[in-house]
Design a protein around this motif. Structure first.
Motif, PDB file in Angstrom:
ATOM      1  N   PHE A 441       0.887  -1.173   0.000  1.00 25.69           N
ATOM      2  CA  PHE A 441       0.000   0.000   0.000  1.00 25.69           C
ATOM      3  C   PHE A 441       0.920   1.217   0.000  1.00 25.69           C
ATOM      4  O   PHE A 441       1.683   1.412   0.945  1.00 25.69           O
ATOM      5  N   GLN A 442       0.876   2.005  -1.079  1.00 26.35           N
ATOM      6  CA  GLN A 442       1.669   3.234  -1.080  1.00 26.35           C
ATOM      7  C   GLN A 442       0.750   4.397  -1.403  1.00 26.35           C
ATOM      8  O   GLN A 442      -0.138   4.299  -2.236  1.00 26.35           O
ATOM      9  N   VAL A 443       0.968   5.492  -0.714  1.00 28.02           N
ATOM     10  CA  VAL A 443       0.190   6.709  -0.948  1.00 28.02           C
ATOM     11  C   VAL A 443       1.118   7.682  -1.674  1.00 28.02           C
ATOM     12  O   VAL A 443       2.213   7.974  -1.178  1.00 28.02           O
ATOM     13  N   GLY A 444       0.688   8.200  -2.814  1.00 26.50           N
ATOM     14  CA  GLY A 444       1.598   9.097  -3.519  1.00 26.50           C
ATOM     15  C   GLY A 444       1.012   9.748  -4.757  1.00 26.50           C
ATOM     16  O   GLY A 444       1.684  10.558  -5.396  1.00 26.50           O
ATOM     17  N   GLN A 445      -0.246   9.389  -5.094  1.00 28.62           N
ATOM     18  CA  GLN A 445      -0.807  10.013  -6.297  1.00 28.62           C
ATOM     19  C   GLN A 445      -0.913  11.528  -6.050  1.00 28.62           C
ATOM     20  O   GLN A 445      -1.261  11.978  -4.966  1.00 28.62           O
ATOM     21  N   PHE A 446      -0.565  12.283  -7.072  1.00 27.20           N
ATOM     22  CA  PHE A 446      -0.409  13.740  -6.935  1.00 27.20           C
ATOM     23  C   PHE A 446      -1.630  14.415  -6.317  1.00 27.20           C
ATOM     24  O   PHE A 446      -1.506  15.312  -5.484  1.00 27.20           O
ATOM     25  N   ASP A 447      -2.836  13.987  -6.737  1.00 25.39           N
ATOM     26  CA  ASP A 447      -4.049  14.657  -6.272  1.00 25.39           C
ATOM     27  C   ASP A 447      -4.819  13.844  -5.243  1.00 25.39           C
ATOM     28  O   ASP A 447      -6.000  14.124  -4.981  1.00 25.39           O
ATOM     29  N   CYS A 448      -4.152  12.863  -4.669  1.00 32.32           N
ATOM     30  CA  CYS A 448      -4.771  12.039  -3.633  1.00 32.32           C
ATOM     31  C   CYS A 448      -5.141  12.916  -2.428  1.00 32.32           C
ATOM     32  O   CYS A 448      -4.388  13.815  -2.050  1.00 32.32           O
ATOM     33  N   ARG A 449      -6.324  12.663  -1.844  1.00 34.18           N
ATOM     34  CA  ARG A 449      -6.748  13.388  -0.640  1.00 34.18           C
ATOM     35  C   ARG A 449      -6.832  12.411   0.530  1.00 34.18           C
ATOM     36  O   ARG A 449      -6.916  11.204   0.326  1.00 34.18           O
ATOM     37  N   ARG A 450      -6.856  12.970   1.732  1.00 35.43           N
ATOM     38  CA  ARG A 450      -6.950  12.104   2.910  1.00 35.43           C
ATOM     39  C   ARG A 450      -8.182  11.206   2.812  1.00 35.43           C
ATOM     40  O   ARG A 450      -8.150  10.028   3.159  1.00 35.43           O
ATOM     41  N   GLU A 451      -9.304  11.766   2.308  1.00 37.80           N
ATOM     42  CA  GLU A 451     -10.539  10.968   2.238  1.00 37.80           C
ATOM     43  C   GLU A 451     -10.378   9.768   1.292  1.00 37.80           C
ATOM     44  O   GLU A 451     -11.012   8.740   1.492  1.00 37.80           O
ATOM     45  N   ASP A 452      -9.502   9.893   0.281  1.00 42.07           N
ATOM     46  CA  ASP A 452      -9.256   8.754  -0.612  1.00 42.07           C
ATOM     47  C   ASP A 452      -8.567   7.626   0.146  1.00 42.07           C
ATOM     48  O   ASP A 452      -8.861   6.452  -0.060  1.00 42.07           O
ATOM     49  N   VAL A 453      -7.623   8.011   1.014  1.00 38.42           N
ATOM     50  CA  VAL A 453      -6.882   7.004   1.783  1.00 38.42           C
ATOM     51  C   VAL A 453      -7.817   6.344   2.798  1.00 38.42           C
ATOM     52  O   VAL A 453      -7.811   5.124   2.969  1.00 38.42           O
ATOM     53  N   LEU A 454      -8.661   7.152   3.452  1.00 43.99           N
ATOM     54  CA  LEU A 454      -9.597   6.588   4.432  1.00 43.99           C
ATOM     55  C   LEU A 454     -10.606   5.669   3.742  1.00 43.99           C
ATOM     56  O   LEU A 454     -10.951   4.606   4.259  1.00 43.99           O
ATOM     57  N   LEU A 455     -11.038   6.074   2.534  1.00 44.73           N
ATOM     58  CA  LEU A 455     -11.944   5.221   1.771  1.00 44.73           C
ATOM     59  C   LEU A 455     -11.274   3.886   1.454  1.00 44.73           C
ATOM     60  O   LEU A 455     -11.905   2.824   1.507  1.00 44.73           O
ATOM     61  N   ALA A 456      -9.983   3.935   1.138  1.00 43.56           N
ATOM     62  CA  ALA A 456      -9.259   2.697   0.816  1.00 43.56           C
ATOM     63  C   ALA A 456      -9.312   1.732   1.997  1.00 43.56           C
ATOM     64  O   ALA A 456      -9.545   0.532   1.820  1.00 43.56           O
ATOM     65  N   VAL A 457      -9.122   2.266   3.204  1.00 43.70           N
ATOM     66  CA  VAL A 457      -9.177   1.394   4.391  1.00 43.70           C
ATOM     67  C   VAL A 457     -10.582   0.792   4.528  1.00 43.70           C
ATOM     68  O   VAL A 457     -10.735  -0.406   4.796  1.00 43.70           O
ATOM     69  N   ASP A 458     -11.610   1.611   4.288  1.00 39.87           N
ATOM     70  CA  ASP A 458     -12.994   1.100   4.358  1.00 39.87           C
ATOM     71  C   ASP A 458     -13.241   0.005   3.332  1.00 39.87           C
ATOM     72  O   ASP A 458     -13.881  -1.004   3.627  1.00 39.87           O
ATOM     73  N   VAL A 459     -12.734   0.231   2.099  1.00 41.13           N
ATOM     74  CA  VAL A 459     -12.936  -0.761   1.035  1.00 41.13           C
ATOM     75  C   VAL A 459     -12.267  -2.081   1.426  1.00 41.13           C
ATOM     76  O   VAL A 459     -12.849  -3.160   1.272  1.00 41.13           O
ATOM     77  N   ILE A 460     -11.057  -1.989   1.959  1.00 40.14           N
ATOM     78  CA  ILE A 460     -10.332  -3.201   2.355  1.00 40.14           C
ATOM     79  C   ILE A 460     -11.117  -3.950   3.443  1.00 40.14           C
ATOM     80  O   ILE A 460     -11.308  -5.166   3.376  1.00 40.14           O
ATOM     81  N   ARG A 461     -11.604  -3.212   4.434  1.00 41.67           N
ATOM     82  CA  ARG A 461     -12.357  -3.851   5.523  1.00 41.67           C
ATOM     83  C   ARG A 461     -13.632  -4.506   5.001  1.00 41.67           C
ATOM     84  O   ARG A 461     -13.900  -5.678   5.259  1.00 41.67           O
ATOM     85  N   GLU A 462     -14.368  -3.737   4.199  1.00 41.90           N
ATOM     86  CA  GLU A 462     -15.637  -4.231   3.670  1.00 41.90           C
ATOM     87  C   GLU A 462     -15.429  -5.505   2.836  1.00 41.90           C
ATOM     88  O   GLU A 462     -16.130  -6.500   3.021  1.00 41.90           O
ATOM     89  N   LEU A 463     -14.454  -5.480   1.932  1.00 44.32           N
ATOM     90  CA  LEU A 463     -14.262  -6.627   1.041  1.00 44.32           C
ATOM     91  C   LEU A 463     -13.671  -7.815   1.795  1.00 44.32           C
ATOM     92  O   LEU A 463     -13.957  -8.967   1.459  1.00 44.32           O
ATOM     93  N   ALA A 464     -12.880  -7.544   2.824  1.00 44.34           N
ATOM     94  CA  ALA A 464     -12.347  -8.651   3.628  1.00 44.34           C
ATOM     95  C   ALA A 464     -13.480  -9.333   4.384  1.00 44.34           C
ATOM     96  O   ALA A 464     -13.534 -10.560   4.471  1.00 44.34           O
ATOM     97  N   GLU A 465     -14.418  -8.526   4.914  1.00 46.80           N
ATOM     98  CA  GLU A 465     -15.552  -9.117   5.640  1.00 46.80           C
ATOM     99  C   GLU A 465     -16.379  -9.989   4.718  1.00 46.80           C
ATOM    100  O   GLU A 465     -16.713 -11.114   5.054  1.00 46.80           O
ATOM    101  N   SER A 466     -16.668  -9.479   3.514  1.00 50.37           N
ATOM    102  CA  SER A 466     -17.493 -10.303   2.621  1.00 50.37           C
ATOM    103  C   SER A 466     -16.720 -11.530   2.143  1.00 50.37           C
ATOM    104  O   SER A 466     -17.285 -12.589   1.992  1.00 50.37           O
ATOM    105  N   SER A 467     -15.385 -11.385   1.965  1.00 50.54           N
ATOM    106  CA  SER A 467     -14.660 -12.562   1.480  1.00 50.54           C
ATOM    107  C   SER A 467     -14.497 -13.594   2.588  1.00 50.54           C
ATOM    108  O   SER A 467     -14.500 -14.782   2.326  1.00 50.54           O
ATOM    109  N   SER A 468     -14.425 -13.158   3.873  1.00 49.25           N
ATOM    110  CA  SER A 468     -14.300 -14.204   4.895  1.00 49.25           C
ATOM    111  C   SER A 468     -15.658 -14.844   5.180  1.00 49.25           C
ATOM    112  O   SER A 468     -15.712 -16.017   5.501  1.00 49.25           O
ATOM    113  N   SER A 469     -16.761 -14.096   4.966  1.00 54.38           N
ATOM    114  CA  SER A 469     -18.040 -14.781   5.122  1.00 54.38           C
ATOM    115  C   SER A 469     -18.224 -15.794   3.984  1.00 54.38           C
ATOM    116  O   SER A 469     -18.749 -16.875   4.187  1.00 54.38           O
ATOM    117  N   LEU A 470     -17.750 -15.417   2.787  1.00 59.31           N
ATOM    118  CA  LEU A 470     -17.765 -16.377   1.672  1.00 59.31           C
ATOM    119  C   LEU A 470     -16.986 -17.620   2.037  1.00 59.31           C
ATOM    120  O   LEU A 470     -17.437 -18.751   1.862  1.00 59.31           O
TER     121      LEU A 470
END
Ligand SMILES: *Cc1c(COP(=O)(O)O)cnc(C)c1O
Length: 474
Positions: A441-470
């Protein structure tokens, strides 16, 4: 298309570009195409007769953008960034139009002189002492090849360029296992051979062990081999590891070895004075490579090489047939002498535009934000159930694994990464670290905002939960 239609189509391209940039974050970050999809939609042979530009442009819009991975997407967290600040895009457009070959001063005086001045601006921006001079190369890969060729020739007393390497004693090059694969490629291409690229062991922080380096050099000398140089890693591509530059250079100096520092990614962060402890001692290097086309925002390609003394590299690479002599101009710089290709692009213009349109302080603050947000994301991910941090933030890069009970963490992480990238909201990649599959996980895109990084953490959590229930349902 005729010259007088240029304005119309360039304007159309600029309008398309502005729309693209304004809406890129609505696209999936990684291309969602399958291998062969795009090729199957192209005719098998070129047209004999002209086609209208309108049709060509339409086909571009239909076919290409959806088949691309979007590096200017603010939620691109894969590999390292390939940033192109809009100011550098505009400069590239101007360069494209003049379409000059910048191999000699005479073929492009403004390009040559801007290159000298921009390399010096960047030297100051990175806090390097003024005995370094710079050149802009295409990529870190070719720059490292230039440096390794120079190590070889210096060790051979320039016999290789004259008579070839057959029959010479094997030249040895030293690097840690954390250095980029371009070092291996350089060893192959320089006629050194993979076997003579010596992998020096690292310590618990994945830094080259300087005593092990000293020992390897001594063993090689005793075995009749020819130690040539060291490639020092500052911000390795896998996990961001760095060697202790000062200590490694001390060993190299004691043994009269040439030193090339690969800071292709991490070097951009050296615009921030408070981060320069990372390469403490770098002023002792012979050659340093930094890619402003990664983190800093200069459109690819733009790779800076700094040389303490350009003469050894010029002696290795420069050839000057009669048709390239510059008559009447003996004290100009002809940059093709400094690298491998003869033809060269006008790369300095985008640095000029970038540095002036942003100023160093804005570029520094972007990098500082990326590092702070990466630290925040690393902490948040390590707090998630079933996740563990594998390597800490090195600047803005960390690695982690998904390790739900009863599943091998490598396999679970690989599966999760596929699900994340098929989802499309964010894009991450992987590496193999100590034999294990881990997610980078690297943060560095020129126009990346903090909310993009926080969203990434949410996406990871959400998809991990659905994949472990699977996984539990199976
Ligand atoms: C990206 C990278 C390279 C290769 O860069 P190119 O310019 O694509 O050749 C080399 N070394 C490191 C540490 C890198 O991160």
């Amino acid at each position: 298309m005729k010259r007088d239609e240029y304005y119309h189509w360039a304007e159309r391209a600029a309008r398309w570009g502005a729309d693209y940039l304004a809406s890129v974050e609505q696209r999936p970050v990684r291309a969602q195409t399958k291998p062969g999809d795009i090729a199957a939609r192209l005719p098998g042979s070129p047209p004999d007769d002209p086609e209208p530009m309108e049709t060509i442009f339409d086909d571009f819009e239909q076919l290409v953008p959806d088949g691309m991975t979007h590096w200017q997407h603010p939620r691109f967290f894969a590999y390292f960034p390939g940033n192109a600040a809009p100011a550098s895009m505009v400069a590239e457009h101007l360069v494209t139009v003049m379409a000059a070959q910048c191999m000699l001063w005479q073929t492009s005086p403004a390009a040559t002189e801007l290159e000298t001045v921009m390399a010096d601006w960047m030297r100051q921006a990175f806090g390097l002492p003024d005995h370094f001079c710079g050149v802009i190369q295409d990529t870190a890969t070719t720059t490292t090849l230039c440096a390794v060729l120079t190590m070889r020739e210096r060790a051979l007393g320039w016999r290789g360029v004259e008579s070839g390497v057959a029959g010479t004693r094997p030249v040895r090059v030293y690097a840690s296992p954390q250095t980029h694969s371009s070092v291996l490629k350089a060893a192959r291409l320089a006629g050194i051979g993979e076997r003579h690229l010596v992998t020096v062991p690292t310590d618990e922080t994945w830094s080259m062990d300087p005593r092990a380096l000293e020992q390897a050099i001594a063993d090689d000398r005793a075995a009749g081999l020819l130690p040539g140089g060291v490639v020092v890693c500052v911000g390795g591509t896998s996990i961001g590891a760095s060697d202790r530059v000062r200590e490694v250079i001390e060993v190299a100096r004691r043994n009269d070895l040439y030193v090339h520092v690969d800071a292709a990614w991490a070097g951009s962060a050296m615009v921030c004075p408070e981060l320069r402890a990372l390469w403490d001692g770098v002023e002792g290097a012979d050659s340093i490579v930094i890619n402003p086309h990664k983190w800093l925002g200069a459109q690819f390609d733009c790779c800076l090489q700094f040389l303490a003394d350009p003469k050894p590299q010029l002696r290795t690479l420069s050839v000057r047939p009669g048709y390239l002599r510059t008559l009447g101009e003996s004290d100009v710089t002809d940059y093709n002498d400094w690298g491998i290709p003869l033809g060269r692009r006008f790369r300095a213009l985008k640095l000029w535009f970038l540095l002036r349109a942003h100023g160093l302080e804005d570029l520094r603050n972007r990098i500082r934000n990326h590092i702070a947000w990466a630290q925040e994301a690393a902490a948040a991910i390590s707090d998630l159930e079933d996740f563990r941090l594998i390597t800490p933030c090195h600047l803005s890069l960390f690695t982690f694994q998904f390790a739900p009970q009863g599943v091998a963490p490598g396999a679970a992480s690989e599966r999760l990464l596929q699900i994340i990238n098929d989802d499309g909201r964010i894009y991450l990649t992987q590496t193999h670290h100590e034999g294990e599959f881990v997610i980078r996980f690297q943060v560095g895109q020129f126009d990346c905002r903090r909310e993009d990084v926080l969203l990434a953490v949410d996406v990871i959590r959400e998809l991990a939960e659905s994949s472990s229930s699977l996984a539990r349902e199976v």
